[in-house]
Every structure is written in C-alpha cells, then in structure tokens.
Write an enzyme that holds these catalytic residues in place. Sequence first.
Site, PDB file in Angstrom:
ATOM      1  N   GLY A  49       0.781  -1.241   0.000  1.00  0.00           N
ATOM      2  CA  GLY A  49       0.000   0.000   0.000  1.00  0.00           C
ATOM      3  C   GLY A  49       0.806   1.281   0.000  1.00  0.00           C
ATOM      4  O   GLY A  49       0.296   2.343  -0.360  1.00  0.00           O
ATOM      5  N   ASP A 104       1.446   2.985   4.815  1.00  0.00           N
ATOM      6  CA  ASP A 104       0.286   3.701   4.264  1.00  0.00           C
ATOM      7  C   ASP A 104      -0.727   4.029   5.359  1.00  0.00           C
ATOM      8  O   ASP A 104      -1.253   5.136   5.417  1.00  0.00           O
ATOM      9  CB  ASP A 104      -0.378   2.909   3.114  1.00  0.00           C
ATOM     10  CG  ASP A 104      -0.646   1.453   3.476  1.00  0.00           C
ATOM     11  OD1 ASP A 104      -0.179   1.006   4.538  1.00  0.00           O
ATOM     12  OD2 ASP A 104      -1.329   0.763   2.700  1.00  0.00           O
ATOM     13  N   ASP A 107      -3.669   1.150  11.673  1.00  0.00           N
ATOM     14  CA  ASP A 107      -5.063   0.944  12.089  1.00  0.00           C
ATOM     15  C   ASP A 107      -5.026   0.451  13.545  1.00  0.00           C
ATOM     16  O   ASP A 107      -4.928   1.253  14.467  1.00  0.00           O
ATOM     17  CB  ASP A 107      -5.660  -0.056  11.096  1.00  0.00           C
ATOM     18  CG  ASP A 107      -7.129  -0.346  11.305  1.00  0.00           C
ATOM     19  OD1 ASP A 107      -7.687   0.087  12.311  1.00  0.00           O
ATOM     20  OD2 ASP A 107      -7.739  -1.027  10.466  1.00  0.00           O
ATOM     21  N   LYS A 135      -5.590   5.789  12.248  1.00  0.00           N
ATOM     22  CA  LYS A 135      -6.959   5.693  12.781  1.00  0.00           C
ATOM     23  C   LYS A 135      -6.875   5.712  14.303  1.00  0.00           C
ATOM     24  O   LYS A 135      -6.706   4.656  14.936  1.00  0.00           O
ATOM     25  CB  LYS A 135      -7.623   4.389  12.309  1.00  0.00           C
ATOM     26  CG  LYS A 135      -7.955   4.343  10.820  1.00  0.00           C
ATOM     27  CD  LYS A 135      -8.653   3.028  10.461  1.00  0.00           C
ATOM     28  CE  LYS A 135      -9.036   2.954   9.004  1.00  0.00           C
ATOM     29  NZ  LYS A 135      -9.475   1.598   8.596  1.00  0.00           N
ATOM     30  N   PHE A 156     -13.357   1.802   6.455  1.00  0.00           N
ATOM     31  CA  PHE A 156     -12.445   1.221   5.464  1.00  0.00           C
ATOM     32  C   PHE A 156     -12.305   2.167   4.270  1.00  0.00           C
ATOM     33  O   PHE A 156     -13.289   2.665   3.739  1.00  0.00           O
ATOM     34  CB  PHE A 156     -12.977  -0.140   5.000  1.00  0.00           C
ATOM     35  CG  PHE A 156     -12.018  -0.856   4.110  1.00  0.00           C
ATOM     36  CD1 PHE A 156     -10.923  -1.524   4.648  1.00  0.00           C
ATOM     37  CD2 PHE A 156     -12.185  -0.844   2.733  1.00  0.00           C
ATOM     38  CE1 PHE A 156     -10.018  -2.179   3.825  1.00  0.00           C
ATOM     39  CE2 PHE A 156     -11.285  -1.507   1.908  1.00  0.00           C
ATOM     40  CZ  PHE A 156     -10.200  -2.168   2.445  1.00  0.00           C
ATOM     41  N   ASP A 163      -5.827  -0.735  -1.117  1.00  0.00           N
ATOM     42  CA  ASP A 163      -6.683  -1.585  -1.937  1.00  0.00           C
ATOM     43  C   ASP A 163      -7.894  -2.136  -1.197  1.00  0.00           C
ATOM     44  O   ASP A 163      -7.930  -2.176   0.031  1.00  0.00           O
ATOM     45  CB  ASP A 163      -5.882  -2.798  -2.435  1.00  0.00           C
ATOM     46  CG  ASP A 163      -5.622  -3.802  -1.317  1.00  0.00           C
ATOM     47  OD1 ASP A 163      -5.116  -3.383  -0.264  1.00  0.00           O
ATOM     48  OD2 ASP A 163      -5.946  -4.987  -1.482  1.00  0.00           O
ATOM     49  N   ARG A 169      -6.050   0.524  -5.982  1.00  0.00           N
ATOM     50  CA  ARG A 169      -4.758   1.146  -5.633  1.00  0.00           C
ATOM     51  C   ARG A 169      -4.410   2.291  -6.575  1.00  0.00           C
ATOM     52  O   ARG A 169      -3.664   3.186  -6.239  1.00  0.00           O
ATOM     53  CB  ARG A 169      -3.627   0.111  -5.711  1.00  0.00           C
ATOM     54  CG  ARG A 169      -3.720  -1.005  -4.691  1.00  0.00           C
ATOM     55  CD  ARG A 169      -2.395  -1.757  -4.652  1.00  0.00           C
ATOM     56  NE  ARG A 169      -2.489  -3.040  -3.968  1.00  0.00           N
ATOM     57  CZ  ARG A 169      -2.384  -3.211  -2.658  1.00  0.00           C
ATOM     58  NH1 ARG A 169      -2.218  -2.165  -1.865  1.00  0.00           N
ATOM     59  NH2 ARG A 169      -2.460  -4.412  -2.122  1.00  0.00           N
TER      60      ARG A 169
HETATM   61  P1  5GP Z   1      -3.115  -2.791  11.485  1.00  0.00           P
HETATM   62  O1  5GP Z   1      -2.206  -3.964  11.725  1.00  0.00           O
HETATM   63  O2  5GP Z   1      -2.543  -1.476  11.980  1.00  0.00           O
HETATM   64  O3  5GP Z   1      -4.507  -3.049  12.000  1.00  0.00           O
HETATM   65  O4  5GP Z   1      -3.332  -2.670   9.924  1.00  0.00           O
HETATM   66  C1  5GP Z   1      -2.344  -2.217   9.108  1.00  0.00           C
HETATM   67  C2  5GP Z   1      -2.558  -2.671   7.691  1.00  0.00           C
HETATM   68  O5  5GP Z   1      -3.918  -2.973   7.413  1.00  0.00           O
HETATM   69  C3  5GP Z   1      -2.181  -1.563   6.737  1.00  0.00           C
HETATM   70  O6  5GP Z   1      -0.850  -1.680   6.327  1.00  0.00           O
HETATM   71  C4  5GP Z   1      -3.130  -1.774   5.579  1.00  0.00           C
HETATM   72  O7  5GP Z   1      -2.552  -2.669   4.672  1.00  0.00           O
HETATM   73  C5  5GP Z   1      -4.333  -2.424   6.192  1.00  0.00           C
HETATM   74  N1  5GP Z   1      -5.434  -1.471   6.452  1.00  0.00           N
HETATM   75  C6  5GP Z   1      -5.817  -0.964   7.638  1.00  0.00           C
HETATM   76  N2  5GP Z   1      -6.872  -0.144   7.503  1.00  0.00           N
HETATM   77  C7  5GP Z   1      -7.165  -0.135   6.180  1.00  0.00           C
HETATM   78  C8  5GP Z   1      -8.167   0.551   5.391  1.00  0.00           C
HETATM   79  O8  5GP Z   1      -9.022   1.317   5.859  1.00  0.00           O
HETATM   80  N3  5GP Z   1      -8.105   0.319   4.050  1.00  0.00           N
HETATM   81  C9  5GP Z   1      -7.195  -0.508   3.454  1.00  0.00           C
HETATM   82  N4  5GP Z   1      -7.249  -0.645   2.146  1.00  0.00           N
HETATM   83  N5  5GP Z   1      -6.253  -1.162   4.174  1.00  0.00           N
HETATM   84  C10 5GP Z   1      -6.243  -0.970   5.511  1.00  0.00           C
END
Ligand code: 5GP
Length: 179
Positions: A49, A104, A107, A135, A156, A163, A169
Amino acid sequence: MNQPITVKDKQFILSISNEEIQNSIQKVADRINADYAGKEIFFIGVLNGVFMYAADLLKKITVPCQISFTKVASYQGTQSTGTIKQLIGMPEGIEGRHVVILEDIVDTGFTMREILNQLQAHKPADIKIATLLFKPNSFKESYNVDYRAMEIPNAFIVGYGLDYDGYGRNLPDIYTVVN
Ligand code: 5GP
C-alpha cells in the site's frame, strides 16, 4: 456532486482529494527534513500500500536518504485478520542507521508492532514511524507514531495505493466505503 464509485463489489465515496494528500505529505516532509538535518535517513517502506506515498514523500525529502522495502500482509477483504505474514524480509544494512518506517495506514497498530520487533533485531541507531494515515480510535498499541500525515475515522478506505481485495490502488484520491 460526490457520486459513489464502485471498486470490485462495494461502493465508496470521495473523502480525501489528491491535493489534500499532497499538502499533508509536504508538511510531514518539512518536519522530517528539519528533524534529520545533518543526518542520513534509511527509509523502509511497507509494501504494497505504501508505493504512492513513498514515491511522493521521497520527492519532497531534501536530506541524504536511501529507501528499501519490506512486505507483510494482515488484511483480507475489509477486515484485519490479526495474523501478520512476512512476505519480503527486512533489507540488509540496517545496523547503526537512522531508520524511518513508511506505512500507508496504521489501524490497530499490530502490523507496525511486528515490523518494529523485527527491525529492532537488526540494531538500527533509532527508528521513527511516518504513516500517511492513522486511525486514532482503532489504535491498540502504546508505541509512538511519530509522523502522521492525516488522521481518519474508523472506516475502510481505498485509493492512493490502498486496496480493496487488490483493487483501487490506482485511484489518485482516497475513498471511504459506503455501508
Ligand atoms: P493494522 O495492523 O494497523 O490493523 O493494519 C495495518 C494494515 O492494514 C495496513 O498496512 C493496511 O494494509 C491495512 N489497512 C488498515 N486499515 C485499512 C483501510 O481502511 N483500508 C485498506 N485498504 N487497508 C487498511
């Protein structure tokens, strides 16, 4: 008119224009350039991403720098799986370097925690995190996310490198899912 667009089988509406994205990246680049004056940066981008953000941020960096990439996967569809798979390992030559991780989106923060753990084993001089999107209401970790270009609610999103099941993307702007 803010007409919904379809990516694969879901509808999304425009939420952050490319102009806003570029302005927020410039602000982060200005901070990084000031913070690393007189130093060299080793950027490590987290694929997939990050590719658009990494390209646009690097064009705004004025201190000497190198970039390499690592790849992990944690999402399936629109849900975080909580399980992080390492698909491309950490680059060589991290020891003693000033590392800035480019991501990118942060979350829950679980993916970044895993990346931090792996990086620490390679003995960098120091590590900072520069994420395009953050977030705050979803973050469940305690480490510092040093540079956050933009903070967004818990929905999301796709576009600008991010993506939905591999699609979207290519969109220059960022879109939020319509529930
Ligand atoms: P985490 O481990 O912090 O929950 O998630 C990180 C990864 O989840 C990011 O690198 C990304 O690839 C994906 N991700 C988290 N939130 C989103 C979102 O709202 N949209 C998309 N497309 N990917 C997300």
